[in-house]
Design a protein around this motif. Sequence first.
Motif, mmCIF file in Angstrom:
data_model
loop_
_atom_site.group_PDB
_atom_site.id
_atom_site.type_symbol
_atom_site.label_atom_id
_atom_site.label_comp_id
_atom_site.label_asym_id
_atom_site.label_seq_id
_atom_site.Cartn_x
_atom_site.Cartn_y
_atom_site.Cartn_z
ATOM 1 N N GLY A 1 -20.724 33.194 -46.823
ATOM 2 C CA GLY A 1 -20.902 32.341 -45.654
ATOM 3 C C GLY A 1 -19.643 31.571 -45.304
ATOM 4 N N VAL A 2 -18.942 31.048 -46.322
ATOM 5 C CA VAL A 2 -17.697 30.317 -46.088
ATOM 6 C C VAL A 2 -16.615 31.245 -45.544
ATOM 7 C CG1 VAL A 2 -15.790 29.102 -47.233
ATOM 8 C CG2 VAL A 2 -18.150 28.467 -47.734
ATOM 9 N N LEU A 3 -16.487 32.423 -46.137
ATOM 10 C CA LEU A 3 -15.479 33.383 -45.669
ATOM 11 C C LEU A 3 -15.724 33.779 -44.219
ATOM 12 C CD1 LEU A 3 -14.950 35.717 -48.767
ATOM 13 C CD2 LEU A 3 -13.245 34.254 -47.684
ATOM 14 N N LYS A 4 -16.968 34.069 -43.902
ATOM 15 C CA LYS A 4 -17.285 34.462 -42.521
ATOM 16 C C LYS A 4 -17.112 33.277 -41.576
ATOM 17 C CE LYS A 4 -20.454 38.235 -43.684
ATOM 18 N NZ LYS A 4 -21.860 38.704 -43.661
ATOM 19 N N HIS B 1 -4.658 27.344 -37.490
ATOM 20 C CA HIS B 1 -4.966 28.747 -37.819
ATOM 21 C C HIS B 1 -6.450 29.090 -37.666
ATOM 22 C CE1 HIS B 1 -0.914 28.602 -39.384
ATOM 23 N NE2 HIS B 1 -1.262 27.710 -40.287
ATOM 24 N N LEU B 2 -7.264 28.164 -37.152
ATOM 25 C CA LEU B 2 -8.680 28.466 -36.931
ATOM 26 C C LEU B 2 -8.952 28.608 -35.440
ATOM 27 C CD1 LEU B 2 -10.523 25.978 -39.343
ATOM 28 C CD2 LEU B 2 -9.760 28.302 -39.810
ATOM 29 N N ASP B 3 -9.822 29.582 -35.083
ATOM 30 C CA ASP B 3 -10.249 29.670 -33.688
ATOM 31 C C ASP B 3 -11.410 28.700 -33.470
ATOM 32 O OD1 ASP B 3 -12.519 30.898 -34.740
ATOM 33 O OD2 ASP B 3 -11.799 32.918 -34.343
ATOM 34 N N TRP C 1 -17.674 25.812 -37.090
ATOM 35 C CA TRP C 1 -18.315 26.019 -38.395
ATOM 36 C C TRP C 1 -17.839 24.959 -39.381
ATOM 37 C CZ3 TRP C 1 -16.265 26.694 -43.204
ATOM 38 C CH2 TRP C 1 -17.168 27.020 -44.217
ATOM 39 N N LEU C 2 -16.523 24.695 -39.410
ATOM 40 C CA LEU C 2 -15.962 23.708 -40.334
ATOM 41 C C LEU C 2 -16.520 22.320 -40.040
ATOM 42 C CD1 LEU C 2 -13.996 23.059 -42.625
ATOM 43 C CD2 LEU C 2 -12.181 22.807 -40.910
ATOM 44 N N ILE D 1 -9.108 13.031 -43.437
ATOM 45 C CA ILE D 1 -8.508 14.095 -42.634
ATOM 46 C C ILE D 1 -7.302 13.581 -41.861
ATOM 47 C CG2 ILE D 1 -8.937 15.794 -40.804
ATOM 48 C CD1 ILE D 1 -11.958 15.386 -41.352
ATOM 49 N N ILE D 2 -6.222 14.375 -41.868
ATOM 50 C CA ILE D 2 -5.132 14.202 -40.911
ATOM 51 C C ILE D 2 -5.300 15.304 -39.878
ATOM 52 C CG2 ILE D 2 -2.644 14.311 -40.536
ATOM 53 C CD1 ILE D 2 -2.275 13.414 -43.442
ATOM 54 N N SER D 3 -5.386 14.948 -38.611
ATOM 55 C CA SER D 3 -5.574 15.970 -37.586
ATOM 56 C C SER D 3 -5.170 15.449 -36.222
ATOM 57 C CB SER D 3 -7.034 16.441 -37.553
ATOM 58 O OG SER D 3 -7.225 17.418 -36.553
ATOM 59 N N HIS D 4 -4.636 16.370 -35.391
ATOM 60 C CA HIS D 4 -4.371 16.058 -33.986
ATOM 61 C C HIS D 4 -5.474 16.615 -33.103
ATOM 62 C CE1 HIS D 4 0.111 15.783 -35.144
ATOM 63 N NE2 HIS D 4 -0.354 14.572 -34.948
ATOM 64 N N ASP D 5 -6.504 17.210 -33.723
ATOM 65 C CA ASP D 5 -7.617 17.790 -32.968
ATOM 66 C C ASP D 5 -8.624 16.685 -32.660
ATOM 67 O OD1 ASP D 5 -9.907 19.117 -32.069
ATOM 68 O OD2 ASP D 5 -9.457 20.906 -33.238
ATOM 69 N N ARG D 6 -8.541 16.134 -31.461
ATOM 70 C CA ARG D 6 -9.330 14.957 -31.105
ATOM 71 C C ARG D 6 -10.820 15.272 -31.002
ATOM 72 N NH1 ARG D 6 -5.638 14.216 -25.994
ATOM 73 N NH2 ARG D 6 -5.857 16.478 -26.230
ATOM 74 N N TYR D 7 -11.165 16.444 -30.506
ATOM 75 C CA TYR D 7 -12.572 16.849 -30.404
ATOM 76 C C TYR D 7 -13.177 16.973 -31.802
ATOM 77 C CZ TYR D 7 -16.344 18.983 -27.633
ATOM 78 O OH TYR D 7 -17.526 19.246 -26.986
ATOM 79 N N PHE D 8 -12.425 17.563 -32.710
ATOM 80 C CA PHE D 8 -12.828 17.734 -34.103
ATOM 81 C C PHE D 8 -13.103 16.374 -34.756
ATOM 82 C CE2 PHE D 8 -11.277 18.240 -38.585
ATOM 83 C CZ PHE D 8 -12.202 19.185 -39.024
ATOM 84 N N LEU D 9 -12.194 15.425 -34.543
ATOM 85 C CA LEU D 9 -12.366 14.093 -35.114
ATOM 86 C C LEU D 9 -13.563 13.378 -34.499
ATOM 87 C CD1 LEU D 9 -8.669 12.818 -35.333
ATOM 88 C CD2 LEU D 9 -10.048 13.909 -37.111
ATOM 89 N N ASP D 10 -13.764 13.559 -33.209
ATOM 90 C CA ASP D 10 -14.902 12.925 -32.547
ATOM 91 C C ASP D 10 -16.225 13.356 -33.174
ATOM 92 O OD1 ASP D 10 -14.134 11.068 -30.725
ATOM 93 O OD2 ASP D 10 -14.216 12.363 -28.981
ATOM 94 N N ARG D 11 -16.305 14.603 -33.616
ATOM 95 C CA ARG D 11 -17.566 15.136 -34.131
ATOM 96 C C ARG D 11 -17.802 14.815 -35.607
ATOM 97 N NH1 ARG D 11 -19.530 20.813 -33.380
ATOM 98 N NH2 ARG D 11 -21.445 19.700 -33.820
#
Length: 636
Positions: free
Chosen positions: A143-146, A191-193, A199-200, A213-223
Motif C-alpha cells: 500500500g505504501v509503495l503504490k 518528486h511526488l505527483d 496519499w501522503l 515538516i519543512i515544505s514550500h507546498d502550502r496546500y499540503f501544509l494546510d491539510r
Amino acid sequence: MILSLKQIQKSYGIDTILENISFHIEEREKAAIVGVNGAGKTTLFRILTGETSADGGQVYLKKETSVGYMAQNQQIEGNRTIYEEMLSVFEDILTAESQLREMENEMGRLSGQALSDKMEEYAALQHFFEQNDGYGYKSHMKGVLKGLGFSEEEFDKPLSQLSGGQKTRVYLGRLLLSRPDLLLLDEPTNHLDIASIQWLEDFLKTYAGSVLIISHDRYFLDRIVTKVIEIENRKSTVYNGNYTNYMSQKAVNREVQQKAYDMQQREIRRQEEVIRTLKAFNREKSIKRAESREKALEKMERIDRPDALPDQMRLTLTPQITSGSNVLHAEALSKSYGGQTIFRHVNFDVKRGEKVAIIGPNGVGKSTLFKMVLGEVSNDTGMIRFGTNVHVGYYDQEQQKLDERKTIFDEISDTYPNLTAGQIRNVLAAFVFTGDDVFKPISALSGGEKGRVSLAKIMLSKANLLMLDEPTNHLDMFSKEILEDALNRYEGTVVYISHDRYFINKTAEKILELSPDGVTQYAGNYDYYLEKKAEQERKALEQAKDNPVPTAPQTISDTKSDWLKQKEQQAAERKLAAKIARVEKAIEEAEAAMAKADEDMAAVGTDYAKAQEIYEEKQKIEAQLETLYEEWESLQ
C-alpha cells in the motif's frame, strides 16, 4: 511533550544562522517549519538529529523517542530490489515468522511436557507476531509503495536502476513503514505527483507519532499541520493553526507590532524632548528630573521594529502583440515509445487570456505533451494548430539560461536592447526587483530569484502564450506569491504543468487532467476540480449500473457526453466498491478463523494428531488470507 527547543543558536564563522529558536512539539502533533530559502530550516533539522551541534541553547527529546529523518533528495544505495529494501523494515517480524514455522515443525516431533512447554513458547511468539502486524505487513508495504507511485511491476526493480527521485521515494516509504515516534521530513513532496501527495497527506494525518515538516507546498501544509513555526531573521515565532491561519495571524501580528512600535517611538521622542527642555533650564531641580527621566528611558523595554516587507508592485503585464481569440487547438494527439502508448485521444482548446493548468500522475506524458506543442517532439497521430499572431515563450525551471557574470539589469537590457530603462525597471518591479536590487549580479541570486528573472525575461519578449513547466519548483513561498500575482495580472495566455495545488488554486481558470486515454476538462481552479471529483464519486455510489461500459476520458464537449461519462464512471465505481466490501468481509472472517486456530492449538495440550490437523488448516487459512490481502490491494 515529545520535543522542546530553548534558545537554540548556530553560527558559521561570522554568519549567525539561528539566534533564538524556541518551540515545543506535543505527542501526535503535526507541525511545520517555514521560512525563506536560507533561513536555517535544514540546519535546525540537522541539529535535531545530532548531525550538527548547536552553539547554544537546549534540545529536549523525550526519553526512548525514536526519530526518523528524511533530508531533501535523500538517496538510498545497495543491490537490493525496491521490495527487498522495504522488507528490511520488518526484520523482527520475518525472524518471528521463521521461528514460528520452525517451532511448528518441531512440535510434530515432541510429546508430553516438552510439547506443552513448546506450545506455550509458541503462543507467546504468536502473540508478538500478531501484535506487530505479522499478517498485514505485506499488505501495508504494498500500500505504501503504490501510494508513493510505484507499480507492482516496479517492485522487483534494483535500486541501482532507479533515478534520484525514485530513490528518494523508496527512502520515504521505508521511513514511513518504520513508524518512528518523531518524523522529520524535509520537503517530502518533492518528486511526488498530486495523487501521491494526497496519499501522503492522508497517511500523515492519521499517523500515530509526531511529525515536523519543512515544505514550500502550502496546500499540503494546510491539510496536515496544526502549528507553524516561522524562522525569520534568525528568530522563531510560533503560530497555531494551518498555513492559511499562519499567514492571516502573521499579517495581524505585524500590524499590531508596527502600531506598538510607532507609539513607543513617539513616546521616546516626547521624553527626549522633555529631557532636553529640562536640561535647558539649567537648574539643579530640573537637571535631576531630566536625569531621572533618562534612567527611566534607558530601562524601557524596547519593541522591535517588524521586518519591512518588500514592496510588491501591482503592475498589469501586457504582451507586445495580441493574439487571435483561438490560441491553441490540439486534436486526436497520441504518442508511443518503444511500442508502449504514453497517451492517446488528447483533444483540447486554449482561448486568449486563459490560465490553464495541466495535471496528471508522473509518467503520464505531461512534459511530452508540452514538447509536442513546442515542436520538440513529434506526435504519432493528430494535429496541433496555433491561432493567428501567437508567439510562444517557454519556461523550464531546470534550464534557466542566465549569464552568471551579468547583473539583473544587464541580463535584461542585453537580451532586449530596444527597451528603455524605464520599461525594464517596470517589469522587474513586478517581480520585486526595485531600486539598486536590479544591479545585483546573477551569481549572487537565490534559486527563487533566478527563476523570477527568467520569468521577467519571458514576459518582456514578444510572447503572448507562456508555456511553463513546473514554474514553482525550488521557489520559496514569497517568490511563489510574486509569480501568482504576476500571472493573474498577465493579459496574455498561460498554459502550465504543475503539482503545486495551492498555486493551481490561485491561478488556474481551467484544468486539463491528462490520462493515458485522453484529457478531461474542468472549467475552474483546483478546488472546483476536487468538488467535481467528489460529486462524481457521490453519484457513483448512488446511481451506478451493474454492467458499466468502460470509456476513455475525453474532452467534455457538451452536456450529453458529460452526462454519459459520469454515468459510466459511477457504475464502475459502484461495482468496485461492492467488490472491495466483499473482500474486506472475507479478510475479517479469515483473520477470525486464524485467531481461532491459534486458540485451538494452544488448548489441545499433548494431542499431537489434533495439533497437526489444526496446523494444516491454519496454513490453508494463512494462504487464503495472503491472497485476499493481494486482491484487496489490487482493488484499492
